[in-house]
Design an enzyme around this catalytic site. Structure first.
Site, PDB file in Angstrom:
ATOM      1  N   LYS A 194     -63.377  25.330 -93.365  1.00  0.00           N
ATOM      2  CA  LYS A 194     -61.954  25.043 -93.540  1.00  0.00           C
ATOM      3  C   LYS A 194     -61.346  26.020 -94.330  1.00  0.00           C
ATOM      4  O   LYS A 194     -61.818  26.362 -95.464  1.00  0.00           O
ATOM      5  CB  LYS A 194     -61.487  23.711 -94.163  1.00  0.00           C
ATOM      6  CG  LYS A 194     -60.119  23.241 -94.325  1.00  0.00           C
ATOM      7  CD  LYS A 194     -59.948  21.952 -95.033  1.00  0.00           C
ATOM      8  CE  LYS A 194     -58.499  21.847 -95.348  1.00  0.00           C
ATOM      9  NZ  LYS A 194     -58.385  20.477 -96.224  1.00  0.00           N
ATOM     10  N   GLU A 239     -49.247  14.757-104.146  1.00  0.00           N
ATOM     11  CA  GLU A 239     -50.592  14.910-104.362  1.00  0.00           C
ATOM     12  C   GLU A 239     -50.931  14.954-105.661  1.00  0.00           C
ATOM     13  O   GLU A 239     -50.383  15.957-106.402  1.00  0.00           O
ATOM     14  CB  GLU A 239     -51.210  16.043-103.476  1.00  0.00           C
ATOM     15  CG  GLU A 239     -52.742  16.075-103.367  1.00  0.00           C
ATOM     16  CD  GLU A 239     -53.295  16.829-102.308  1.00  0.00           C
ATOM     17  OE1 GLU A 239     -54.602  16.774-102.156  1.00  0.00           O
ATOM     18  OE2 GLU A 239     -52.614  17.465-101.669  1.00  0.00           O
TER      19      GLU A 239
END
Length: 444
Positions: A194, A239
Site C-alpha cells: 500500500k 485521526e
C-alpha cells in the site's frame, strides 16, 4: 533575565457550555489565539509565546524531546491540579518527511486556557520570575476577557460564499491520477502492499484569511475532530496518532473513506449509516486497507506496551463530509524502572503510520517521493501537545492547510492499494478538501 521556565496553574471555575473553548476563538476584544487543540469544546488554547524550538531532518522528534526535557527539568512549577495538560505545555507541529524543508516546531505559549470535563484552568508561563496568581488573572483579562466577564462569542454567522480561485498545486488532476495508476502498478509488481498519495491545491482569496474564523468554523462543524492550530497551520483532524495519559496510550486509526454525497446511491429502505456500513465494512478493498493500518500501529506499539487492545470489528465514524472506517487501539505502557515513554517518544516510534505513508514503510516512502512531486510540509505529520510529565495528544495533521495572508494551501491524500481506481481516489481528495474549503467559506 533568567532562562528558567516558571509557571503557575489556577482553576478558573466550571464551563458546561456546548461551545466551550471554541467560544474564545474569535473574540474581537482580545489578541488572536495562535495555538489550538479542541474537540467537543474541550482541550487547550495558547496565547503569546515564551519559548520555541525548531528542527528539520530525521532526528527532529528526538531533538525536540531533548529540548523540552532540558527546558522543563529545572522548571519552577505551581500546579495544584496536576492533571494531564496542566502546568507547562508545548504545542507542536512536525514535518511528515525527514527530507522536508518545513521546520518542525514546539511552541511554549505565555498563557494556556484549558478545559476538560467541565473544569476550566489557566496556566501562565515565563522565562523569568515565578508568575503570581494575580498576574495570571491579569493575563486572562488581556487574552481571554470573556472567561471573566461571562460573555460568550456567538456561533459563526452564515455569510455569502467567497469567490476564490482554487488551482492545482504541485500536480494537475490528470498528472496526479497518472501517479495513482503508477502506484497501483508498483503495488502489483510486489514492491509494496500500500502507498498513500497526497496532493495539494492553492486557494487565492480576495481578502486576508482570518485564521480564528477558520478555526471557529471547523470547531463548530467538526466537533468529533481535533481542531488544531500551530502558527499558520490549521485544520481539524479525525485521526489520533497517539494520546498518552499516565500509563494509558490510545490511538484512533482511519483507513477507508466514503463521501457522504454518495448516499444518493443507497438502496430503497436503507438508511445512510447502513449504506456506509455496507460500502465500507463490506468492501474487501477497504477492509484490507484498514487492517494494514491497524497492524502497522499495533506492531509499532508493541515494544512500549504490556498489552494492546484493538476493536475486532471497525466502526463507522460519521463526519459532516465523509464516513470513515475507524478502529480505536488502546495500550498499557511498560513501566521501565519508574520511567514511562513520553507521548513524543511514541510519536517518534509510530510516525509515519501505514494510514498516511503505506506499507512496508521505507519503500512506500521512497515511492511517495517519486510520484507525489510534493513537499507535504506539516501535512500528515504529528500535531498536538505534550506536558512536562510526558502526557500528550498527537493527531495526524489531516484536513488542514497553511494560511498566508490571502492565500491558503490545502492538502488531501488517499490510500492506494491494488484495487484502487484513479478517478475514485481523485474524488476522495475533493471530499477531504471540503472541510477547509467550507471553513474558508469557499463553495466546492
Amino acid at each position: 533575565m533568567s532562562s528558567t521556565l516558571t509557571s503557575i496553574t489556577v482553576p478558573l471555575g466550571q464551563d458546561a457550555s456546548e461551545d466551550g473553548l471554541a467560544a474564545l476563538l474569535t473574540r474581537s476584544d482580545s489578541p488572536e489565539v495562535g495555538l489550538s487543540w479542541i474537540r467537543r469544546g474541550s482541550g487547550l488554547l495558547g496565547f503569546g509565546e515564551v519559548a520555541r524550538f525548531e528542527a528539520t531532518g530525521p532526528d527532529r522528534f528526538m531533538l525536540a524531546e531533548q529540548w523540552w526535557r532540558s527546558l522543563t527539568l529545572g522548571s519552577a512549577v505551581t500546579d495544584p491540579l496536576a492533571l494531564p495538560g496542566t502546568g507547562p505545555v508545548a504545542f507542536g507541529s512536525f514535518a511528515f518527511s525527514k527530507t522536508s524543508a518545513f521546520a518542525s516546531r514546539l511552541v511554549v505559549p505565555e498563557l494556556i486556557i484549558g478545559l476538560r470535563d467541565g473544569l476550566l484552568w489557566g496556566t501562565l508561563l515565563s522565562l523569568g520570575e515565578q508568575p503570581t496568581e494575580q498576574e495570571l488573572h491579569d493575563a486572562v483579562q488581556l487574552f481571554a476577557p470573556a472567561l471573566l466577564s461571562g460573555a460568550r462569542a456567538a456561533a459563526p454567522e452564515a455569510t455569502a460564499a467567497v469567490v476564490a480561485d482554487v488551482k492545482p498545486g504541485s500536480l494537475s488532476e490528470e498528472a496526479w491520477m497518472r501517479a495513482v495508476a503508477l502506484g497501483v502498478e508498483r503495488i502489483r509488481s510486489g514492491e509494496v502492499e500500500k502507498i498513500v498519495l497526497a496532493r495539494d491545491v492553492v486557494a487565492e482569496l480576495p481578502a486576508p484569511v482570518s485564521a480564528p474564523e477558520v478555526l471557529r468554523r471547523l470547531a463548530c462543524r467538526y466537533r468529533e475532530c481535533w481542531t488544531y492550530r500551530v502558527d499558520d497551520f490549521v485544520g481539524a483532524t479525525p485521526e489520533m496518532l497517539i494520546q498518552v495519559m499516565g500509563r494509558t496510550a490510545q490511538a484512533r486509526v482511519l483507513a477507508g473513506t466514503l463521501d457522504r454525497r454518495d448516499a444518493a446511491e443507497k438502496r430503497d429502505g436503507e438508511d445512510e449509516l447502513a449504506f456506509a456500513e455496507r460500502v465500507l465494512a463490506g468492501s474487501a478493498k477497504q477492509r484490507h486497507e484498514h487492517q494494514i493500518a491497524i497492524d502497522s500501529l499495533v506492531t509499532a506499539l508493541e515494544p512500549f506496551s504490556d498489552a494492546t487492545d484493538a476493536h475486532e470489528e471497525p466502526f463507522i465514524l460519521e463526519l459532516p463530509n465523509v464516513w470513515h472506517l475507524a478502529s480505536d487501539v488502546k495500550a498499557e505502557l511498560l513501566d521501565a524502572e519508574g520511567h514511562l515513554p513520553s507521548s513524543l517518544a511514541l510519536v517518534n516510534a509510530l510516525h509515519p503510520t501505514a494510514a498516511v505513508c503505506g506499507t512496508p514503510t521505507l519503500p512506500a516512502g521512497v515511492i511517495i517521493r517519486e510520484l507525489e512531486a510534493l513537499d507535504r510540509g506539516p501535512y500528515a505529520g504529528p500535531v498536538g501537545w505534550l506536558d512536562a510529565a510526558g502526557n500528550g495528544e498527537w493527531g495526524i495533521a489531516l484536513r488542514g492547510g497553511l494560511l498566508e495572508e490571502s492565500r491558503a494551501r490545502l492538502f488531501a491524500g488517499c490510500g492506494v492499494v491494488e484495487g484502487s481506481v484513479p478517478e475514485v481516489e481523485l474524488a476522495e481528495t475533493w471530499a477531504k478538501f471540503r472541510p477547509m474549503l467550507e471553513a474558508l467559506n469557499i463553495t466546492a
